[in-house]
Design a protein around this motif. Structure first.
Motif, PDB file in Angstrom:
ATOM      1  N   LEU A 184       0.809  -1.220   0.000  1.00 11.25           N
ATOM      2  CA  LEU A 184       0.000   0.000   0.000  1.00 11.25           C
ATOM      3  C   LEU A 184       0.841   1.269   0.000  1.00 11.25           C
ATOM      4  N   MET A 185       2.158   1.127   0.122  1.00 12.04           N
ATOM      5  CA  MET A 185       3.003   2.285   0.375  1.00 12.04           C
ATOM      6  C   MET A 185       2.975   3.313  -0.754  1.00 12.04           C
ATOM      7  N   ASP A 186       2.831   2.876  -1.990  1.00 12.53           N
ATOM      8  CA  ASP A 186       2.915   3.792  -3.134  1.00 12.53           C
ATOM      9  C   ASP A 186       1.549   4.223  -3.657  1.00 12.53           C
ATOM     10  N   LEU A 187       0.491   3.842  -2.947  1.00 13.44           N
ATOM     11  CA  LEU A 187      -0.851   4.216  -3.385  1.00 13.44           C
ATOM     12  C   LEU A 187      -1.261   5.545  -2.743  1.00 13.44           C
ATOM     13  N   PRO A 188      -2.191   6.275  -3.369  1.00 18.57           N
ATOM     14  CA  PRO A 188      -2.653   7.537  -2.785  1.00 18.57           C
ATOM     15  C   PRO A 188      -3.493   7.282  -1.532  1.00 18.57           C
ATOM     16  N   TRP A 189      -3.285   8.113  -0.515  1.00 19.34           N
ATOM     17  CA  TRP A 189      -3.974   7.937   0.756  1.00 19.34           C
ATOM     18  C   TRP A 189      -4.802   9.164   1.104  1.00 19.34           C
ATOM     19  N   LEU A 190      -5.883   8.903   1.811  1.00 19.11           N
ATOM     20  CA  LEU A 190      -6.762   9.947   2.334  1.00 19.11           C
ATOM     21  C   LEU A 190      -6.864   9.718   3.846  1.00 19.11           C
ATOM     22  N   ASP A 191      -6.989  10.797   4.604  1.00 16.51           N
ATOM     23  CA  ASP A 191      -6.971  10.558   6.051  1.00 16.51           C
ATOM     24  C   ASP A 191      -7.723  11.642   6.811  1.00 16.51           C
ATOM     25  N   MET A 192      -8.346  11.196   7.922  1.00 14.94           N
ATOM     26  CA  MET A 192      -8.909  12.094   8.930  1.00 14.94           C
ATOM     27  C   MET A 192      -7.758  12.464   9.851  1.00 14.94           C
ATOM     28  N   ASN A 193      -7.258  13.712   9.727  1.00 10.66           N
ATOM     29  CA  ASN A 193      -6.003  14.046  10.385  1.00 10.66           C
ATOM     30  C   ASN A 193      -5.975  15.521  10.755  1.00 10.66           C
ATOM     31  N   ARG A 194      -5.530  15.802  11.998  1.00  8.00           N
ATOM     32  CA  ARG A 194      -5.405  17.190  12.445  1.00  8.00           C
ATOM     33  C   ARG A 194      -3.946  17.595  12.681  1.00  8.00           C
ATOM     34  N   LEU A 215       2.853   1.136   9.476  1.00  7.18           N
ATOM     35  CA  LEU A 215       2.581   1.863   8.239  1.00  7.18           C
ATOM     36  C   LEU A 215       2.834   3.344   8.469  1.00  7.18           C
ATOM     37  N   GLN A 216       3.673   3.947   7.640  1.00 10.14           N
ATOM     38  CA  GLN A 216       3.942   5.373   7.697  1.00 10.14           C
ATOM     39  C   GLN A 216       3.858   5.946   6.292  1.00 10.14           C
ATOM     40  N   VAL A 217       2.838   6.761   6.055  1.00  9.36           N
ATOM     41  CA  VAL A 217       2.652   7.384   4.748  1.00  9.36           C
ATOM     42  C   VAL A 217       2.135   8.806   4.946  1.00  9.36           C
ATOM     43  N   THR A 218       2.344   9.624   3.938  1.00 11.73           N
ATOM     44  CA  THR A 218       1.804  10.985   3.934  1.00 11.73           C
ATOM     45  C   THR A 218       0.569  11.000   3.052  1.00 11.73           C
ATOM     46  N   PRO A 219      -0.585  11.385   3.579  1.00 11.68           N
ATOM     47  CA  PRO A 219      -1.804  11.366   2.765  1.00 11.68           C
ATOM     48  C   PRO A 219      -1.791  12.446   1.693  1.00 11.68           C
ATOM     49  N   GLN A 220      -2.346  12.118   0.542  1.00 11.14           N
ATOM     50  CA  GLN A 220      -2.485  13.108  -0.519  1.00 11.14           C
ATOM     51  C   GLN A 220      -3.582  14.124  -0.174  1.00 11.14           C
ATOM     52  N   MET A 221      -4.575  13.646   0.571  1.00 15.41           N
ATOM     53  CA  MET A 221      -5.654  14.523   1.024  1.00 15.41           C
ATOM     54  C   MET A 221      -5.954  14.200   2.467  1.00 15.41           C
ATOM     55  N   SER A 222      -6.097  15.212   3.301  1.00 15.87           N
ATOM     56  CA  SER A 222      -6.502  15.016   4.688  1.00 15.87           C
ATOM     57  C   SER A 222      -7.574  16.032   5.035  1.00 15.87           C
ATOM     58  N   SER A 223      -8.371  15.702   6.042  1.00 14.54           N
ATOM     59  CA  SER A 223      -9.460  16.585   6.452  1.00 14.54           C
ATOM     60  C   SER A 223      -9.758  16.348   7.925  1.00 14.54           C
ATOM     61  N   ASN A 224     -10.298  17.368   8.574  1.00 13.13           N
ATOM     62  CA  ASN A 224     -10.777  17.183   9.944  1.00 13.13           C
ATOM     63  C   ASN A 224     -12.214  16.703   9.967  1.00 13.13           C
ATOM     64  N   HIS A 225     -12.760  16.419   8.795  1.00 10.86           N
ATOM     65  CA  HIS A 225     -14.157  16.003   8.653  1.00 10.86           C
ATOM     66  C   HIS A 225     -14.180  14.572   8.118  1.00 10.86           C
ATOM     67  N   ARG A 226     -14.659  13.635   8.933  1.00 12.37           N
ATOM     68  CA  ARG A 226     -14.635  12.218   8.568  1.00 12.37           C
ATOM     69  C   ARG A 226     -15.450  11.933   7.310  1.00 12.37           C
ATOM     70  N   ALA A 227     -16.595  12.580   7.168  1.00 13.30           N
ATOM     71  CA  ALA A 227     -17.454  12.342   6.006  1.00 13.30           C
ATOM     72  C   ALA A 227     -16.778  12.776   4.707  1.00 13.30           C
ATOM     73  N   ALA A 235     -15.067   8.340  -4.286  1.00 17.46           N
ATOM     74  CA  ALA A 235     -14.821   8.894  -5.618  1.00 17.46           C
ATOM     75  C   ALA A 235     -13.589   8.293  -6.283  1.00 17.46           C
ATOM     76  N   GLY A 236     -12.903   7.376  -5.584  1.00 16.29           N
ATOM     77  CA  GLY A 236     -11.755   6.698  -6.164  1.00 16.29           C
ATOM     78  C   GLY A 236     -10.459   7.466  -6.093  1.00 16.29           C
ATOM     79  N   LEU A 237     -10.357   8.409  -5.162  1.00 14.87           N
ATOM     80  CA  LEU A 237      -9.187   9.274  -5.090  1.00 14.87           C
ATOM     81  C   LEU A 237      -8.118   8.764  -4.128  1.00 14.87           C
ATOM     82  N   GLY A 238      -8.392   7.649  -3.436  1.00 14.77           N
ATOM     83  CA  GLY A 238      -7.364   7.114  -2.560  1.00 14.77           C
ATOM     84  C   GLY A 238      -7.899   6.083  -1.585  1.00 14.77           C
ATOM     85  N   LEU A 239      -6.977   5.484  -0.823  1.00 15.29           N
ATOM     86  CA  LEU A 239      -7.325   4.561   0.249  1.00 15.29           C
ATOM     87  C   LEU A 239      -7.646   5.357   1.506  1.00 15.29           C
TER      88      LEU A 239
END
Length: 305
Positions: A184-194, A215-227, A235-239
């Motif tokens: 999973l290391m090279d795949l795009p990640w999404l995360d609930m992260n502050r 597992l240590q990765v930097t998410p391509q997209m993060s948000s403080n909103h779980r939804a 939408a297929g933009l990441g794990l």
């Protein structure tokens, strides 16, 4: 406060007709009742009662004074009845704080209960930021995950396993499905992260073998909103690591697929938090139970904490 007590004693004497009868009602001695009435008259500088060996009767001033004393006692009785009703029947305004991710669960969790109690008003405060219960006058807060140390009282409502999800369109781009977290290391990640900068740092364990993987990765997209994270994932933009109680419908309907189901990725604890432990009103006690039953009925939830 002593003046109010003497006014209540005076009203009881008038209503019962004698010092002795009032004393029995108030669980006092007749002499104590008499002393309170004499002190009341002394402070007022006027007689309130005509006394004889057989009966008591009100002076003109005593009659007018009694009307106000009786009204005070009736107001006190109504106030006591209001508190008793508050303990027995949900009523008034319930101020409930919850994370924004609770939005999709609010109506199924609380709708029927609210409909059954027309005297109850719900003020739902949706905010992912921690809120001070006292300052915001919050009766009940719904919290997810680890709770920091505080003086608040937390009651467990359930535990939701964390699951790794991806949309079918994202997985269709891969030559083969991931079989191990290292895939999973090279795949795009999404995360609930502050955190700043956002970083995923998770320790997973393989249930059958006991193997651990960091597992240590930097998410391509993060948000403080779980939804929002879930929407990007669908939408297929990441794990994304999502909570089982949030993604049940999406998994069933095929909008998401679960990856590496044999790996334990942790759990999300769900709590009902109040500012005090005892003397909870009926609306707060029932709301806690309604929420507990709701989460207990959700697919994928674990009940033991």
């Amino acid at each position: 406060m002593e003046d109010f007590r003497r006014m209540a004693i005076f009203a009881a004497v008038v209503q019962r007709g004698t010092m002795s009868a009032a004393a029995r009602q108030l669980d006092m001695t007749p002499s104590a009742v008499s002393q309170h009435i004499r002190q009341l008259e002394k402070e007022a500088g006027i007689n309130l009662l005509h006394r004889s060996t057989r009966q008591l009767s009100l002076t003109d001033a005593g009659q007018r004074f009694y009307v106000q004393c009786a009204a005070m006692c009736e107001a006190a009785d109504r106030a006591s009845a209001e508190l008793a009703a508050e303990r027995q029947q949900p009523s008034g305004e319930l101020r409930l704080s919850a994370p924004a991710g609770f939005t999709q669960h609010a109506v199924p969790a609380l709708g029927d209960w609210l409909r059954q109690h027309p005297g109850l008003r719900l003020r739902l405060l949706m905010d992912d930021k921690p809120i001070d219960l006292i300052e915001a006058r919050v009766d009940l807060a719904l919290r997810f995950g680890h709770l920091p140390d505080s003086s608040w009282i937390a009651r467990p409502l359930g535990r939701s396993p964390t699951v790794l999800c991806a949309a079918p369109q994202l997985l269709a781009q891969l030559s083969e499905l991931p079989q191990h977290p290292r895939d999973l290391m090279d795949l795009p990640w999404l995360d609930m992260n502050r955190s700043e900068p956002p970083q995923i740092n998770a320790l997973w364990q393989h249930s059958p073998s006991g193997e651990s993987f960091q597992l240590q990765v930097t998410p391509q997209m993060s948000s403080n909103h779980r939804a929002a994270v879930q929407q990007f994932c669908e939408a297929g933009l990441g794990l994304a690591l999502l909570s089982a109680h949030d993604v049940t419908a999406s998994l069933r309907q095929g909008r998401l697929l679960r990856l590496l189901p044999q790996w334990d990725m942790g759990q999300l604890d769900i709590w009902a938090v109040t500012a005090q432990r005892e003397a909870l009103s009926a609306k707060v006690r029932q709301a806690i139970e309604v929420l507990r039953q709701y989460f207990a009925g959700l697919e994928g939830m674990q009940q033991s904490l």
